[in-house]
Write an enzyme that holds these catalytic residues in place. Structure first.
Site, PDB file in Angstrom:
ATOM      1  N   MET A 123       0.940  -1.236  -0.018  1.00 26.54           N
ATOM      2  CA  MET A 123       0.146  -0.145  -0.014  1.00 26.54           C
ATOM      3  C   MET A 123       0.869   1.226  -0.038  1.00 26.54           C
ATOM      4  O   MET A 123       1.246   1.665  -1.104  1.00 26.54           O
ATOM      5  CB  MET A 123      -1.034  -0.068   1.255  1.00 26.54           C
ATOM      6  CG  MET A 123      -2.026  -1.220   1.032  1.00 26.54           C
ATOM      7  SD  MET A 123      -3.053  -1.744   2.576  1.00 26.54           S
ATOM      8  CE  MET A 123      -3.529  -0.032   3.072  1.00 26.54           C
ATOM      9  N   CYS A 124       1.065   1.735   1.117  1.00 24.34           N
ATOM     10  CA  CYS A 124       1.964   3.044   1.193  1.00 24.34           C
ATOM     11  C   CYS A 124       3.286   3.021   0.645  1.00 24.34           C
ATOM     12  O   CYS A 124       3.804   4.001   0.228  1.00 24.34           O
ATOM     13  CB  CYS A 124       1.681   3.573   2.707  1.00 24.34           C
ATOM     14  SG  CYS A 124      -0.030   3.864   3.145  1.00 24.34           S
TER      15      CYS A 124
END
Length: 189
Positions: A123-124
């Protein structure tokens, strides 16, 4: 992806993604959180000693989330040494560049290559790495310095995916533009 032997001689910056209390401590920490913390501490120590730019990204989760601003889980877990070369940047989205001053901080410091570590790999960490690549930065992703959670099974579709496999796939999905180093000690500043 290039091998550790192809790693750049030195990274200009270290981006530490979402190393927040909710994700790296206690019973709900990512698997192998202790190893992740050791690797990130090592990167931080060496980046600071070399005078590299260090940016701690801090995710602002929605109300009720483990990383909701102002809650204990939202706090950065590792100590920050704020100053002209070390910054904390709060972010509202997965991508550390989206709606934040990260790009301006890196440009002002003359950064051309950076190492990215932290959570969550798919994700990030991945979103920030992808934008860094799009902006022309040389990106080093120390393989053992980013992590995520296990991906749960979907009955009738797939088995559970262990966290270490999910992290590996996230790095692999960035293609051959990144330098994927192993072990973390081969990442230099």
């Amino acid at each position: 992806m290039t091998s550790a032997a192809d790693a750049p001689a030195s990274c200009d910056a270290l981006i530490v993604v979402d190393m927040q209390t909710a994700f790296v401590s206690g019973p709900d920490a990512v698997p192998a959180a202790a190893q992740l913390l050791d690797r990130v501490r090592d990167l931080l120590t060496r980046a600071r000693a070399a005078g590299a730019v260090v940016v701690h990204l801090q995710n602002d989760g929605p109300p009720g989330a483990d990383d909701e601003p102002g809650t204990p889980g939202w706090e950065l877990y590792l100590p920050v040494e704020t100053g002209p070369r070390e910054h904390v940047i709060r972010k509202p989205h997965d991508d550390g560049f989206d709606a934040t001053p990260l790009g301006e901080v890196l440009v002002a410091a003359g950064v051309r290559s950076l190492a990215i570590c932290g959570v969550m790999s798919e994700m990030c960490v991945r979103a920030t790495a992808e934008t860094a690549l799009d902006r022309g930065y040389q990106v080093v992703l120390p393989h053992d310095a980013h992590a995520t959670y296990d991906v749960p099974a979907v009955p009738g579709v797939s088995e559970a995916v262990p966290a270490h496999i999910a992290s590996r796939v996230a790095a692999w999905s960035l293609g051959d533009q990144i330098t994927n180093t192993l072990p973390t000690s081969t990442t230099t500043f």
